[in-house]
Design a protein around this motif. Structure first.
Motif, PDB file in Angstrom:
ATOM      1  N   ASN A 156      28.760 -50.961   6.782  1.00 56.64           N
ATOM      2  CA  ASN A 156      29.621 -51.751   7.652  1.00 56.64           C
ATOM      3  C   ASN A 156      30.916 -52.014   6.898  1.00 56.64           C
ATOM      4  OD1 ASN A 156      30.869 -54.063   8.888  1.00 56.64           O
ATOM      5  ND2 ASN A 156      28.927 -54.579   9.862  1.00 56.64           N
ATOM      6  N   ARG A 157      32.033 -51.607   7.482  1.00 57.08           N
ATOM      7  CA  ARG A 157      33.331 -51.703   6.804  1.00 57.08           C
ATOM      8  C   ARG A 157      33.632 -53.122   6.331  1.00 57.08           C
ATOM      9  NH1 ARG A 157      36.476 -47.991   4.628  1.00 57.08           N
ATOM     10  NH2 ARG A 157      36.171 -46.669   6.468  1.00 57.08           N
ATOM     11  N   TRP A 158      33.137 -54.133   7.049  1.00 56.96           N
ATOM     12  CA  TRP A 158      33.518 -55.511   6.768  1.00 56.96           C
ATOM     13  C   TRP A 158      32.466 -56.282   5.974  1.00 56.96           C
ATOM     14  CZ3 TRP A 158      34.028 -53.464  11.867  1.00 56.96           C
ATOM     15  CH2 TRP A 158      35.332 -53.046  12.177  1.00 56.96           C
ATOM     16  N   ASP A 177      33.774 -48.236  11.014  1.00 58.99           N
ATOM     17  CA  ASP A 177      35.229 -48.173  11.228  1.00 58.99           C
ATOM     18  C   ASP A 177      35.824 -47.028  10.411  1.00 58.99           C
ATOM     19  OD1 ASP A 177      37.807 -48.726  12.039  1.00 58.99           O
ATOM     20  OD2 ASP A 177      38.127 -50.275  10.523  1.00 58.99           O
ATOM     21  N   SER A 178      35.406 -45.833  10.736  1.00 59.21           N
ATOM     22  CA  SER A 178      35.741 -44.650   9.941  1.00 59.21           C
ATOM     23  C   SER A 178      36.142 -43.498  10.857  1.00 59.21           C
ATOM     24  CB  SER A 178      34.513 -44.244   9.111  1.00 59.21           C
ATOM     25  OG  SER A 178      34.634 -42.950   8.590  1.00 59.21           O
ATOM     26  N   CYS A 215      33.264 -41.749  12.809  1.00 58.95           N
ATOM     27  CA  CYS A 215      32.523 -42.362  13.910  1.00 58.95           C
ATOM     28  C   CYS A 215      32.600 -41.501  15.176  1.00 58.95           C
ATOM     29  CB  CYS A 215      33.069 -43.755  14.209  1.00 58.95           C
ATOM     30  SG  CYS A 215      32.773 -44.969  12.903  1.00 58.95           S
ATOM     31  N   TRP A 221      39.851 -52.911  14.293  1.00 56.33           N
ATOM     32  CA  TRP A 221      39.723 -51.528  13.853  1.00 56.33           C
ATOM     33  C   TRP A 221      40.970 -51.060  13.101  1.00 56.33           C
ATOM     34  CZ3 TRP A 221      34.856 -50.429  14.554  1.00 56.33           C
ATOM     35  CH2 TRP A 221      34.171 -51.006  15.636  1.00 56.33           C
ATOM     36  N   THR A 222      40.741 -50.304  12.028  1.00 54.36           N
ATOM     37  CA  THR A 222      41.869 -49.778  11.242  1.00 54.36           C
ATOM     38  C   THR A 222      41.758 -48.284  10.973  1.00 54.36           C
ATOM     39  OG1 THR A 222      40.752 -50.303   9.142  1.00 54.36           O
ATOM     40  CG2 THR A 222      42.228 -51.992  10.074  1.00 54.36           C
ATOM     41  N   ARG A 223      40.539 -47.727  10.969  1.00 52.15           N
ATOM     42  CA  ARG A 223      40.365 -46.336  10.542  1.00 52.15           C
ATOM     43  C   ARG A 223      39.691 -45.439  11.583  1.00 52.15           C
ATOM     44  NH1 ARG A 223      41.389 -45.880   5.173  1.00 52.15           N
ATOM     45  NH2 ARG A 223      40.186 -43.964   4.963  1.00 52.15           N
ATOM     46  N   MET A 224      39.072 -46.012  12.579  1.00 54.22           N
ATOM     47  CA  MET A 224      38.423 -45.204  13.610  1.00 54.22           C
ATOM     48  C   MET A 224      39.472 -44.425  14.400  1.00 54.22           C
ATOM     49  SD  MET A 224      35.903 -46.340  16.726  1.00 54.22           S
ATOM     50  CE  MET A 224      34.757 -47.173  15.643  1.00 54.22           C
ATOM     51  N   ARG A 248      41.274 -43.059  17.481  1.00 51.20           N
ATOM     52  CA  ARG A 248      41.487 -43.596  18.810  1.00 51.20           C
ATOM     53  C   ARG A 248      42.251 -42.594  19.668  1.00 51.20           C
ATOM     54  NH1 ARG A 248      41.349 -49.288  17.967  1.00 51.20           N
ATOM     55  NH2 ARG A 248      41.519 -49.519  20.244  1.00 51.20           N
TER      56      ARG A 248
END
Length: 517
Positions: A26-28, A255-256, A259, A499-502, A504
């Motif tokens: 989990n990213r967080w 958050d990758s 995903c 979200w920062t890296r998924m 989109r």
């Protein structure tokens, strides 16, 4: 340097290298360290080999299932390298992953030519420097053994799949149940596929990715659920040269860029066309069903009201409230108190909460002893966790345990596990099972060791997303299980997360997501 290619592989008594890297990140969540793996399973060489065949093993069920099937299907020589597994958590310290990668690589080279490789994986790992460490490991293994040696891997249903992973593999096998009660069976599948590829290779793996990240609570595999129907359809493609069909919902909380829903099909005899055709056909069905992965949660006030109502009746089916946003099985701390405090304020009776992670509180209870009435503060001294709110009360110590148990139902059945020093506390109408080593409630044995009789429980509150369903199905029917909308690190309300890296757009976070072949 890769070993020289050989004209044929040894099939009478093949030498099979065994390794593994198992974590869902989990990213967080807080960073996962070497200690995170040491607390669960990190073995190599003879110690690993012993656990592969132990009757009550600490090892992953996929690993013991693979070993048992290999033993049953003929002579083989296992080359035990290293398997490291941890509870879901934050990205792994990169230095730990580099050390693991180096040990597996060096062990594989030192072993000399092998006839096959088995990898026990999860497939949703991150490190503090890399978003695709699984792909790095698989690629390294392929470089060492060369193009002709079968490399077979097993994965969690929530793996985040990439071409770097599948390009290095000869066969890909993911769980088909959720709760994941088929781990041992899927490990056995890997053994069967490996024997097939040794005799009739080469193996090929086809991958189709979709811009779809179903919330975790919608990925239950049960009759009437969309995932169940899709997996059943997938299995109709298995046969002939098609070895395996895996429909992988993925793990959005990584958050990758990795995903996204993955359709993965493995074939023997080098039949790439068959694998690709099946993968594309199934991907179309998954995308057409995307709106059926609809999120439904129960408001906390409604859940508490249901618990109060349940406490007024001493007979009938129990009630389960799942605190899905604080699921240790997805990187949650297992320590939020929102639902605990609300149930206490409402005066709910006959409530058992399990299992709550708070090592200092468990230690306090052990020091006080059974029968003691003590002032308690949940999450005392916790820093940097905005969800770990304190909750103060007076509690009586009902029972104590060292936390060791042997699973008897569901995912943990037959395996030896540890929760660390544990205690059962009573706060008015609530009983709380407090543990030291973070994990979700998977098995009644976790409560047995604290003297809990489920017949005395009206409402069971679980820190889990869904794996409890396989172990507590006799306590509450599906219609009496409510997934509660509480704050937490593992919330399935994906549109609320930063979200920062998924990649989109992706459905359902973005209603505009589009996909076509």
């Amino acid at each position: 340097m890769s070993h020289p290619q050989r004209a044929s592989l040894k099939t009478d008594c093949p030498r099979i290298a065994v390794c593994g890297f198992f974590i869902e990140c989990n990213r967080w969540s807080p960073v996962s360290t070497a200690t995170s793996f040491a607390e669960v399973f990190d073995q190599s060489g003879e110690a690993l080999l012993e656990q592969m065949r132990a009757p009550q093993s600490h090892a992953l069920p996929t690993l013991t299932g693979f070993t048992a099937q290999m033993d049953a299907s003929g002579p083989w020589e296992p080359v035990a390298l290293r398997v490291a597994a941890a509870q879901p958590g934050g990205p792994v310290e990169h230095v730990f992953f580099e050390q693991l990668l180096a040990q597996i690589s060096e062990g594989l080279r030192a072993a000399g030519p092998v006839d096959g490789v088995f990898i026990a994986a999860h497939g949703a790992a991150l490190t503090t420097q890399d978003d695709n460490p699984d792909g790095v490991l698989f690629e390294r293994i392929r470089q060492i053994v060369g193009p002709d040696v079968p490399v077979v891997a097993v994965f969690d249903l929530h793996t985040n799949v990439t071409p770097r992973m599948t390009d290095a593999l000869s066969a890909f096998v993911a769980y088909r149940t959720n709760p994941h009660v088929d781990q041992r069976a899927r490990g056995a599948d890997c053994a069967r596929h490996l024997r097939t590829l040794l005799a009739h290779g080469p193996g090929v793996v086809a991958l189709v990715k979709l811009p779809l990240v179903p919330p975790a609570t919608t990925q239950l595999v049960a009759p009437g659920m969309p995932y169940h129907a899709l997996i059943e359809i997938g299995q109709t493609h298995v046969g002939g040269h098609i070895l395996d069909v895996s429909l992988c919902g993925g793990f959005a909380l990584a958050d990758s860029p990795t995903c996204g829903f993955a359709v993965v099909v493995s074939a023997s005899h080098g039949d790439r066309d068959a694998a690709r055709g099946a993968a594309e056909s199934l991907a179309k069905l998954v995308w057409a069903a995307r709106e059926r992965f609809e999120l439904r949660l129960t408001e906390m006030d409604d859940a508490v009201a249901s618990a109060v109502q349940a406490s007024r009746h001493s007979h009938g089916a129990g009630l389960i409230l799942a605190d899905v946003a604080d699921n240790p099985g997805a990187g949650g701390g297992g320590n939020t108190t929102w639902l605990m405090a609300a149930l206490h304020r409402a005066g709910a009776q006959g409530v058992l909460m399990g299992v709550h992670t708070d090592a200092p509180l468990a230690a306090q209870a052990h020091q006080a002893g059974v029968g003691a009435q003590i002032p308690v503060c949940f999450n005392r001294g916790v820093v940097g966790d905005r969800y770990a709110q304190p909750f103060e009360a007076s509690a009586r110590v009902l029972a104590l345990s060292d936390g060791r148990f042997v699973g008897r139902r569901g995912l943990a059945a037959g395996s030896t596990r540890e929760m660390g020093p544990s205690a059962l506390l009573q706060i008015d109408g609530l009983r709380i099972a407090v543990i030291s080593l973070r994990q979700q409630l998977l098995d009644p044995a976790q409560l047995d060791i604290l003297g809990v009789d489920l017949a005395d429980v009206r409402t069971l509150v679980v820190k889990s997303r869904g794996h409890f369903r396989a172990a507590f199905d006799t306590f509450a029917p599906p219609e009496r299980i409510f997934e509660v909308d509480c704050p937490g690190l593992t919330t399935p309300k994906l549109k609320t997360l930063p979200w920062t890296r998924m990649r989109r757009p992706v459905y359902p976070i973005d209603d505009t997501a589009h996909w076509s072949l």
